[in-house]
Design a protein around this motif. Structure first.
Motif, PDB file in Angstrom:
ATOM      1  N   CYS A 184       0.915  -1.151   0.086  1.00  0.00           N
ATOM      2  CA  CYS A 184      -0.230   0.018  -0.193  1.00  0.00           C
ATOM      3  C   CYS A 184       0.886   1.178  -0.015  1.00  0.00           C
ATOM      4  CB  CYS A 184      -0.862  -0.061   1.213  1.00  0.00           C
ATOM      5  SG  CYS A 184       0.204  -0.207   2.822  1.00  0.00           S
ATOM      6  N   ASP A 185       0.192   2.446  -0.131  1.00  0.00           N
ATOM      7  CA  ASP A 185       1.009   3.624   0.099  1.00  0.00           C
ATOM      8  C   ASP A 185       1.151   4.022   1.733  1.00  0.00           C
ATOM      9  OD1 ASP A 185       1.187   4.399  -2.488  1.00  0.00           O
ATOM     10  OD2 ASP A 185      -0.130   5.913  -2.736  1.00  0.00           O
ATOM     11  N   GLY A 186       0.263   3.338   2.474  1.00  0.00           N
ATOM     12  CA  GLY A 186       0.267   3.340   3.970  1.00  0.00           C
ATOM     13  C   GLY A 186      -0.804   2.889   4.679  1.00  0.00           C
ATOM     14  N   GLY A 236     -11.652  12.495  14.337  1.00  0.00           N
ATOM     15  CA  GLY A 236     -10.814  12.606  12.985  1.00  0.00           C
ATOM     16  C   GLY A 236     -11.176  11.732  11.733  1.00  0.00           C
ATOM     17  N   SER A 237     -12.078  11.124  12.018  1.00  0.00           N
ATOM     18  CA  SER A 237     -12.621  10.321  11.062  1.00  0.00           C
ATOM     19  C   SER A 237     -13.216  11.018   9.719  1.00  0.00           C
ATOM     20  CB  SER A 237     -13.837   9.214  11.451  1.00  0.00           C
ATOM     21  OG  SER A 237     -14.858   9.877  11.915  1.00  0.00           O
ATOM     22  N   THR A 238     -13.793  12.163   9.902  1.00  0.00           N
ATOM     23  CA  THR A 238     -14.128  12.828   8.749  1.00  0.00           C
ATOM     24  C   THR A 238     -12.888  13.738   8.143  1.00  0.00           C
ATOM     25  OG1 THR A 238     -14.621  14.838  10.266  1.00  0.00           O
ATOM     26  CG2 THR A 238     -16.133  13.272   9.566  1.00  0.00           C
ATOM     27  N   ALA A 239     -11.572  13.534   8.406  1.00  0.00           N
ATOM     28  CA  ALA A 239     -10.666  14.315   7.808  1.00  0.00           C
ATOM     29  C   ALA A 239      -9.744  13.239   7.026  1.00  0.00           C
ATOM     30  CB  ALA A 239      -9.423  14.761   8.922  1.00  0.00           C
ATOM     31  N   TYR A 240      -8.453  13.005   7.154  1.00  0.00           N
ATOM     32  CA  TYR A 240      -7.789  12.342   6.310  1.00  0.00           C
ATOM     33  C   TYR A 240      -8.346  10.669   6.282  1.00  0.00           C
ATOM     34  CZ  TYR A 240      -3.328  10.405   4.191  1.00  0.00           C
ATOM     35  OH  TYR A 240      -2.229   9.737   3.430  1.00  0.00           O
ATOM     36  N   ASN A 241      -9.031  10.191   7.013  1.00  0.00           N
ATOM     37  CA  ASN A 241      -9.687   9.023   7.006  1.00  0.00           C
ATOM     38  C   ASN A 241     -10.752   9.002   5.773  1.00  0.00           C
ATOM     39  OD1 ASN A 241     -10.390   6.452   8.218  1.00  0.00           O
ATOM     40  ND2 ASN A 241     -12.270   7.354   8.632  1.00  0.00           N
ATOM     41  N   LEU A 242     -11.786   9.836   6.023  1.00  0.00           N
ATOM     42  CA  LEU A 242     -12.433   9.921   4.970  1.00  0.00           C
ATOM     43  C   LEU A 242     -11.835  10.196   3.534  1.00  0.00           C
ATOM     44  CD1 LEU A 242     -15.615  10.098   4.576  1.00  0.00           C
ATOM     45  CD2 LEU A 242     -15.743  12.659   4.816  1.00  0.00           C
ATOM     46  N   SER A 243     -10.902  11.086   3.299  1.00  0.00           N
ATOM     47  CA  SER A 243     -10.437  11.123   2.275  1.00  0.00           C
ATOM     48  C   SER A 243      -9.840   9.728   1.705  1.00  0.00           C
ATOM     49  CB  SER A 243      -9.262  12.214   2.265  1.00  0.00           C
ATOM     50  OG  SER A 243      -9.869  13.145   2.480  1.00  0.00           O
ATOM     51  N   HIS A 292     -11.194   6.943   2.197  1.00  0.00           N
ATOM     52  CA  HIS A 292     -12.471   6.163   1.861  1.00  0.00           C
ATOM     53  C   HIS A 292     -12.686   5.355   3.115  1.00  0.00           C
ATOM     54  CE1 HIS A 292     -12.487   7.325  -2.194  1.00  0.00           C
ATOM     55  NE2 HIS A 292     -11.052   6.970  -2.407  1.00  0.00           N
ATOM     56  N   GLY A 293     -12.329   5.843   4.473  1.00  0.00           N
ATOM     57  CA  GLY A 293     -12.489   5.165   5.514  1.00  0.00           C
ATOM     58  C   GLY A 293     -13.955   5.530   6.045  1.00  0.00           C
ATOM     59  N   PRO A 294     -14.402   4.721   7.146  1.00  0.00           N
ATOM     60  CA  PRO A 294     -15.807   5.079   7.681  1.00  0.00           C
ATOM     61  C   PRO A 294     -15.760   6.393   8.578  1.00  0.00           C
ATOM     62  CG  PRO A 294     -14.754   3.443   8.678  1.00  0.00           C
ATOM     63  CD  PRO A 294     -13.758   3.794   7.629  1.00  0.00           C
ATOM     64  N   VAL A 295     -16.915   7.019   8.558  1.00  0.00           N
ATOM     65  CA  VAL A 295     -17.180   8.136   9.333  1.00  0.00           C
ATOM     66  C   VAL A 295     -17.648   7.529  10.881  1.00  0.00           C
ATOM     67  CG1 VAL A 295     -18.691  10.216   9.887  1.00  0.00           C
ATOM     68  CG2 VAL A 295     -17.671   9.827   7.676  1.00  0.00           C
ATOM     69  N   THR A 311      -7.775   2.079   8.469  1.00  0.00           N
ATOM     70  CA  THR A 311      -7.996   2.354   6.998  1.00  0.00           C
ATOM     71  C   THR A 311      -6.700   2.166   6.363  1.00  0.00           C
ATOM     72  OG1 THR A 311      -9.772   3.806   7.702  1.00  0.00           O
ATOM     73  CG2 THR A 311      -8.985   3.935   5.406  1.00  0.00           C
ATOM     74  N   PRO A 312      -6.625   1.326   5.306  1.00  0.00           N
ATOM     75  CA  PRO A 312      -5.288   1.332   4.162  1.00  0.00           C
ATOM     76  C   PRO A 312      -5.579   2.547   3.456  1.00  0.00           C
ATOM     77  CG  PRO A 312      -7.193  -0.131   3.494  1.00  0.00           C
ATOM     78  CD  PRO A 312      -7.798   0.442   4.630  1.00  0.00           C
ATOM     79  N   ILE A 313      -4.335   3.026   2.862  1.00  0.00           N
ATOM     80  CA  ILE A 313      -4.242   4.066   1.929  1.00  0.00           C
ATOM     81  C   ILE A 313      -3.801   3.551   0.657  1.00  0.00           C
ATOM     82  CG2 ILE A 313      -3.127   6.450   1.636  1.00  0.00           C
ATOM     83  CD1 ILE A 313      -2.777   6.411   4.647  1.00  0.00           C
ATOM     84  N   SER A 314      -4.730   3.678  -0.457  1.00  0.00           N
ATOM     85  CA  SER A 314      -4.238   3.174  -1.814  1.00  0.00           C
ATOM     86  C   SER A 314      -3.879   1.616  -1.590  1.00  0.00           C
ATOM     87  CB  SER A 314      -3.246   4.019  -2.333  1.00  0.00           C
ATOM     88  OG  SER A 314      -3.717   5.211  -2.520  1.00  0.00           O
ATOM     89  N   ALA A 315      -4.476   0.871  -1.057  1.00  0.00           N
ATOM     90  CA  ALA A 315      -4.055  -0.604  -0.823  1.00  0.00           C
ATOM     91  C   ALA A 315      -3.943  -1.251  -2.334  1.00  0.00           C
ATOM     92  CB  ALA A 315      -5.027  -1.425  -0.082  1.00  0.00           C
ATOM     93  N   PHE A 316      -2.780  -1.883  -2.623  1.00  0.00           N
ATOM     94  CA  PHE A 316      -2.580  -2.646  -3.857  1.00  0.00           C
ATOM     95  C   PHE A 316      -2.655  -4.053  -3.598  1.00  0.00           C
ATOM     96  CE2 PHE A 316       0.460  -5.139  -6.630  1.00  0.00           C
ATOM     97  CZ  PHE A 316      -0.176  -4.863  -7.705  1.00  0.00           C
ATOM     98  N   ARG A 317      -2.729  -4.715  -2.406  1.00  0.00           N
ATOM     99  CA  ARG A 317      -2.928  -5.998  -2.171  1.00  0.00           C
ATOM    100  C   ARG A 317      -2.787  -6.246  -0.786  1.00  0.00           C
ATOM    101  NH1 ARG A 317       1.138  -8.190  -4.654  1.00  0.00           N
ATOM    102  NH2 ARG A 317       2.516  -8.526  -3.101  1.00  0.00           N
ATOM    103  N   PRO A 318      -3.778  -6.975  -0.071  1.00  0.00           N
ATOM    104  CA  PRO A 318      -5.159  -7.388  -1.038  1.00  0.00           C
ATOM    105  C   PRO A 318      -5.901  -6.362  -1.391  1.00  0.00           C
ATOM    106  CG  PRO A 318      -5.336  -7.749   1.542  1.00  0.00           C
ATOM    107  CD  PRO A 318      -4.037  -7.403   1.346  1.00  0.00           C
ATOM    108  N   ARG A 319      -6.494  -6.516  -2.598  1.00  0.00           N
ATOM    109  CA  ARG A 319      -7.027  -5.402  -3.357  1.00  0.00           C
ATOM    110  C   ARG A 319      -8.560  -5.157  -2.705  1.00  0.00           C
ATOM    111  NH1 ARG A 319      -5.113  -4.137  -8.186  1.00  0.00           N
ATOM    112  NH2 ARG A 319      -3.607  -5.601  -8.916  1.00  0.00           N
ATOM    113  N   ARG A 320      -9.121  -6.179  -2.020  1.00  0.00           N
ATOM    114  CA  ARG A 320     -10.590  -6.042  -1.477  1.00  0.00           C
ATOM    115  C   ARG A 320     -10.555  -5.615  -0.072  1.00  0.00           C
ATOM    116  NH1 ARG A 320     -11.001 -10.091  -5.393  1.00  0.00           N
ATOM    117  NH2 ARG A 320     -12.613  -9.659  -7.065  1.00  0.00           N
TER     118      ARG A 320
END
Length: 256
Positions: free
Chosen positions: A144-146, A154-161, A163-166, A177-186
């Motif tokens: 992943c990227d991170g 803080g869930s409405t800040a970076y986490n929401l960007s 695609h994490g839950p509010v 929350t993963p950031i731009s996960a490549f694997r596992p994709r789902r």
């Protein structure tokens, strides 16, 4: 209804916020922050985070008035009837996250985060992370990227960007929350109980260096990071009646 007789005003750098502070202090008096009943912070969300960090252990309520851009953590700026607004304000108590990071050379760093603790790749190479919850490995290898752990506040800040839950304040949960996960994709992350301990180990550290950031405190070249809530620290934010932090977080889920 709480009466606040000693008000301290603090302002972000900039002519607009500093001029507002001068007017308010002249009108309502200006106590030293460490002796005040309430601190009024004038700025944007970034300045509000700085103020909360600065007075982290004081338990002095903080009331923000927006002199910035977004102002999610702030109230509307108005100079009239401030004493009455403070008396009728609704309190929201939030707890920060405590980050303990160990670097590749064995140095240990500790920092607190009101919004999130985020791990991010430092180079063009994707990061490889192993994620454990309460001592049990849950993700053996996340490419992943991170990844980040966010509080409800803080869930409405970076986490929401990312695609994490509010998370409502009353949910008693943290967002992983993963950031731009490549694997596992789902894999889209997880909801954790507020008492969970998250440990993230960095794999292939020489090839894939990773930094860890607790709000604005960054540690580079980390080998592992442990994250958990700090329930012993109470941060008290004040919001105008009808515009509570809980309502703002709930409203974020219905924006289109």
């Amino acid at each position: 209804m709480t009466q606040f007789s000693k008000i301290a005003f603090v302002a972000a750098r900039g002519d607009t916020a500093e001029a507002a502070r001068a007017r308010l202090a002249s009108r309502y008096g200006d106590a030293a922050p460490e002796k005040a009943d309430v601190i009024v912070a004038l700025g944007g969300d970034g300045f509000m985070l700085q103020t909360l960090h600065q007075y982290m252990t004081s338990r002095i309520p903080i009331y923000g008035m927006n002199q910035g851009t977004l102002g999610f953590l702030m109230n509307e700026y108005r100079e009239d009837s401030l004493v009455e607004r403070l008396a009728e304000a609704q309190a929201a108590t939030v707890h920060p996250l405590r980050m303990r990071a160990v670097t590749l050379n064995g140095e240990q760093h500790e920092a607190l985060a009101i919004n999130e603790v985020a791990l991010l790749r430092q180079t063009r190479q994707t990061a490889k992370l192993r994620i454990s919850i309460d001592g049990r490995v849950r993700v053996e290898e996340l490419v992943c990227d991170g990844a980040l752990v966010a509080t409800p506040a803080g869930s409405t800040a970076y986490n929401l960007s990312a695609h994490g839950p509010v998370l409502p304040l009353s949910a008693g949960a943290l967002a992983l929350t993963p950031i731009s996960a490549f694997r596992p994709r789902r894999w889209r992350g997880a909801l954790l109980g507020r008492n969970a301990t998250v440990k993230i180990d960095v794999l292939e550290t020489a090839k894939r260096p990773v930094s860890a950031t607790a709000d604005f405190n960054e540690v580079r070249d980390v080998a592992s990071v442990e994250i958990r809530e700090a329930p012993e620290i109470d941060l008290i934010l004040l919001f105008d009646a009808g515009h509570s932090l809980e309502e703002r977080i709930l409203s974020e889920q219905f924006l289109t």
